[in-house]
Scaffold this motif. Structure first.
Motif, PDB file in Angstrom:
ATOM      1  N   ARG A  68       0.819  -1.205   0.000  1.00  0.00           N
ATOM      2  CA  ARG A  68       0.000   0.000   0.000  1.00  0.00           C
ATOM      3  C   ARG A  68       0.852   1.254   0.000  1.00  0.00           C
ATOM      4  NH1 ARG A  68      -1.759   3.689   3.611  1.00  0.00           N
ATOM      5  NH2 ARG A  68      -0.714   2.600   5.278  1.00  0.00           N
ATOM      6  N   ASP A  69       1.978   1.231   0.697  1.00  0.00           N
ATOM      7  CA  ASP A  69       2.738   2.459   0.892  1.00  0.00           C
ATOM      8  C   ASP A  69       4.236   2.169   0.962  1.00  0.00           C
ATOM      9  OD1 ASP A  69       3.515   5.030   1.445  1.00  0.00           O
ATOM     10  OD2 ASP A  69       2.463   5.197   3.353  1.00  0.00           O
ATOM     11  N   ILE A  70       4.966   2.481  -0.111  1.00  0.00           N
ATOM     12  CA  ILE A  70       6.424   2.358  -0.113  1.00  0.00           C
ATOM     13  C   ILE A  70       7.021   3.604  -0.767  1.00  0.00           C
ATOM     14  CG2 ILE A  70       6.445  -0.168  -0.177  1.00  0.00           C
ATOM     15  CD1 ILE A  70       7.118  -0.027  -3.142  1.00  0.00           C
ATOM     16  N   SER A  71       8.269   3.877  -0.463  1.00  0.00           N
ATOM     17  CA  SER A  71       8.932   5.019  -1.082  1.00  0.00           C
ATOM     18  C   SER A  71       9.344   4.674  -2.509  1.00  0.00           C
ATOM     19  CB  SER A  71      10.172   5.428  -0.274  1.00  0.00           C
ATOM     20  OG  SER A  71      11.202   4.479  -0.457  1.00  0.00           O
ATOM     21  N   ASP A  72       9.595   5.694  -3.295  1.00  0.00           N
ATOM     22  CA  ASP A  72      10.047   5.487  -4.660  1.00  0.00           C
ATOM     23  C   ASP A  72      11.379   4.728  -4.683  1.00  0.00           C
ATOM     24  OD1 ASP A  72       9.443   5.879  -7.414  1.00  0.00           O
ATOM     25  OD2 ASP A  72      11.031   7.385  -7.497  1.00  0.00           O
ATOM     26  N   ASP A  73      12.281   5.050  -3.739  1.00  0.00           N
ATOM     27  CA  ASP A  73      13.575   4.357  -3.656  1.00  0.00           C
ATOM     28  C   ASP A  73      13.393   2.866  -3.370  1.00  0.00           C
ATOM     29  OD1 ASP A  73      14.961   6.670  -4.196  1.00  0.00           O
ATOM     30  OD2 ASP A  73      15.479   7.067  -2.101  1.00  0.00           O
ATOM     31  N   THR A  74      12.472   2.535  -2.470  1.00  0.00           N
ATOM     32  CA  THR A  74      12.205   1.133  -2.145  1.00  0.00           C
ATOM     33  C   THR A  74      11.617   0.405  -3.350  1.00  0.00           C
ATOM     34  OG1 THR A  74      11.896   1.586   0.205  1.00  0.00           O
ATOM     35  CG2 THR A  74      10.884  -0.417  -0.647  1.00  0.00           C
ATOM     36  N   ARG A  75      10.681   1.044  -4.039  1.00  0.00           N
ATOM     37  CA  ARG A  75      10.086   0.442  -5.236  1.00  0.00           C
ATOM     38  C   ARG A  75      11.159   0.156  -6.286  1.00  0.00           C
ATOM     39  NH1 ARG A  75       9.116   2.235  -9.907  1.00  0.00           N
ATOM     40  NH2 ARG A  75       9.393   4.407  -9.333  1.00  0.00           N
ATOM     41  N   LYS A  76      12.060   1.111  -6.484  1.00  0.00           N
ATOM     42  CA  LYS A  76      13.134   0.921  -7.461  1.00  0.00           C
ATOM     43  C   LYS A  76      14.080  -0.200  -7.036  1.00  0.00           C
ATOM     44  CE  LYS A  76      13.129   5.645  -9.182  1.00  0.00           C
ATOM     45  NZ  LYS A  76      13.830   6.938  -9.162  1.00  0.00           N
ATOM     46  N   ALA A  77      14.439  -0.238  -5.734  1.00  0.00           N
ATOM     47  CA  ALA A  77      15.339  -1.289  -5.229  1.00  0.00           C
ATOM     48  C   ALA A  77      14.723  -2.672  -5.406  1.00  0.00           C
ATOM     49  CB  ALA A  77      15.682  -1.037  -3.765  1.00  0.00           C
ATOM     50  N   LEU A  78      13.435  -2.798  -5.099  1.00  0.00           N
ATOM     51  CA  LEU A  78      12.760  -4.083  -5.261  1.00  0.00           C
ATOM     52  C   LEU A  78      12.682  -4.479  -6.734  1.00  0.00           C
ATOM     53  CD1 LEU A  78       9.894  -3.683  -2.658  1.00  0.00           C
ATOM     54  CD2 LEU A  78      11.727  -5.388  -2.577  1.00  0.00           C
ATOM     55  N   GLY A  79      12.339  -3.542  -7.586  1.00  0.00           N
ATOM     56  CA  GLY A  79      12.262  -3.831  -9.015  1.00  0.00           C
ATOM     57  C   GLY A  79      13.597  -4.276  -9.582  1.00  0.00           C
ATOM     58  N   GLU A  80      14.664  -3.596  -9.187  1.00  0.00           N
ATOM     59  CA  GLU A  80      16.005  -3.956  -9.667  1.00  0.00           C
ATOM     60  C   GLU A  80      16.422  -5.333  -9.152  1.00  0.00           C
ATOM     61  OE1 GLU A  80      20.482  -2.342  -8.950  1.00  0.00           O
ATOM     62  OE2 GLU A  80      18.967  -0.853  -9.446  1.00  0.00           O
ATOM     63  N   ALA A  81      16.146  -5.597  -7.881  1.00  0.00           N
ATOM     64  CA  ALA A  81      16.505  -6.895  -7.298  1.00  0.00           C
ATOM     65  C   ALA A  81      15.768  -8.033  -7.991  1.00  0.00           C
ATOM     66  CB  ALA A  81      16.197  -6.904  -5.801  1.00  0.00           C
ATOM     67  N   ILE A  82      14.489  -7.820  -8.284  1.00  0.00           N
ATOM     68  CA  ILE A  82      13.701  -8.844  -8.959  1.00  0.00           C
ATOM     69  C   ILE A  82      14.287  -9.131 -10.339  1.00  0.00           C
ATOM     70  CG2 ILE A  82      11.448  -9.296 -10.022  1.00  0.00           C
ATOM     71  CD1 ILE A  82      10.230  -7.766  -7.579  1.00  0.00           C
ATOM     72  N   ARG A  83      14.671  -8.087 -11.053  1.00  0.00           N
ATOM     73  CA  ARG A  83      15.251  -8.273 -12.388  1.00  0.00           C
ATOM     74  C   ARG A  83      16.614  -8.972 -12.330  1.00  0.00           C
ATOM     75  NH1 ARG A  83      12.952  -3.233 -12.898  1.00  0.00           N
ATOM     76  NH2 ARG A  83      14.900  -2.167 -12.471  1.00  0.00           N
ATOM     77  N   GLN A  84      17.340  -8.830 -11.221  1.00  0.00           N
ATOM     78  CA  GLN A  84      18.675  -9.425 -11.101  1.00  0.00           C
ATOM     79  C   GLN A  84      18.654 -10.842 -10.535  1.00  0.00           C
ATOM     80  OE1 GLN A  84      21.019  -6.692  -8.809  1.00  0.00           O
ATOM     81  NE2 GLN A  84      21.107  -5.190 -10.450  1.00  0.00           N
ATOM     82  N   ALA A  85      17.522 -11.281 -10.015  1.00  0.00           N
ATOM     83  CA  ALA A  85      17.446 -12.631  -9.455  1.00  0.00           C
ATOM     84  C   ALA A  85      17.724 -13.644 -10.563  1.00  0.00           C
ATOM     85  CB  ALA A  85      16.074 -12.865  -8.828  1.00  0.00           C
ATOM     86  N   PRO A  86      18.652 -14.578 -10.337  1.00  0.00           N
ATOM     87  CA  PRO A  86      19.151 -15.443 -11.408  1.00  0.00           C
ATOM     88  C   PRO A  86      18.124 -16.342 -12.089  1.00  0.00           C
ATOM     89  CG  PRO A  86      20.036 -16.127  -9.275  1.00  0.00           C
ATOM     90  CD  PRO A  86      19.292 -14.844  -9.064  1.00  0.00           C
TER      91      PRO A  86
END
Length: 100
Positions: A68-86
């Motif tokens: 429901r509520d996350i910062s833009d930095d957190t959203r970006k970090a999660l998105g990047e981590a998901i894309r980097q997961a092997p």
């Protein structure tokens, strides 16, 4: 048998519990699927812990996160981590309110 799937729908959860969940994900090498939904505010520290857990989960193939509520930095970090997961094959990241 090793943990292969986590699915949690939480109305409100303390930040330290989300931190512990992120740390537990890092120690579940057979984990293939994560589905998390939370109406609670997700702090940047918790978001980073969860992102690191996702990034380093070797068998993780599917991630669905709805917050429901996350910062833009957190959203970006999660998105990047998901894309980097092997082993990642399926991604869904939904944030209703994003703080800058």
């Amino acid at each position: 048998p090793a943990l292969q799937s986590i699915s949690l729908k939480l109305l409100d959860i303390r930040d330290d519990i989300m931190q512990a969940l992120g740390e537990a994900i890092q120690h579940a090498p057979a984990l293939r699927s994560i589905s998390l939904e939370s109406l609670a505010l997700i702090s940047d520290d918790t978001g980073r812990t969860l992102a690191e857990a996702i990034r380093h989960a070797p068998a993780l193939q599917s991630v669905s996160l709805k917050f429901r509520d996350i910062s833009d930095d957190t959203r970006k970090a999660l998105g990047e981590a998901i894309r980097q997961a092997p082993a990642m094959q399926s991604i869904s990241l939904n944030a209703c309110l994003t703080r800058i």
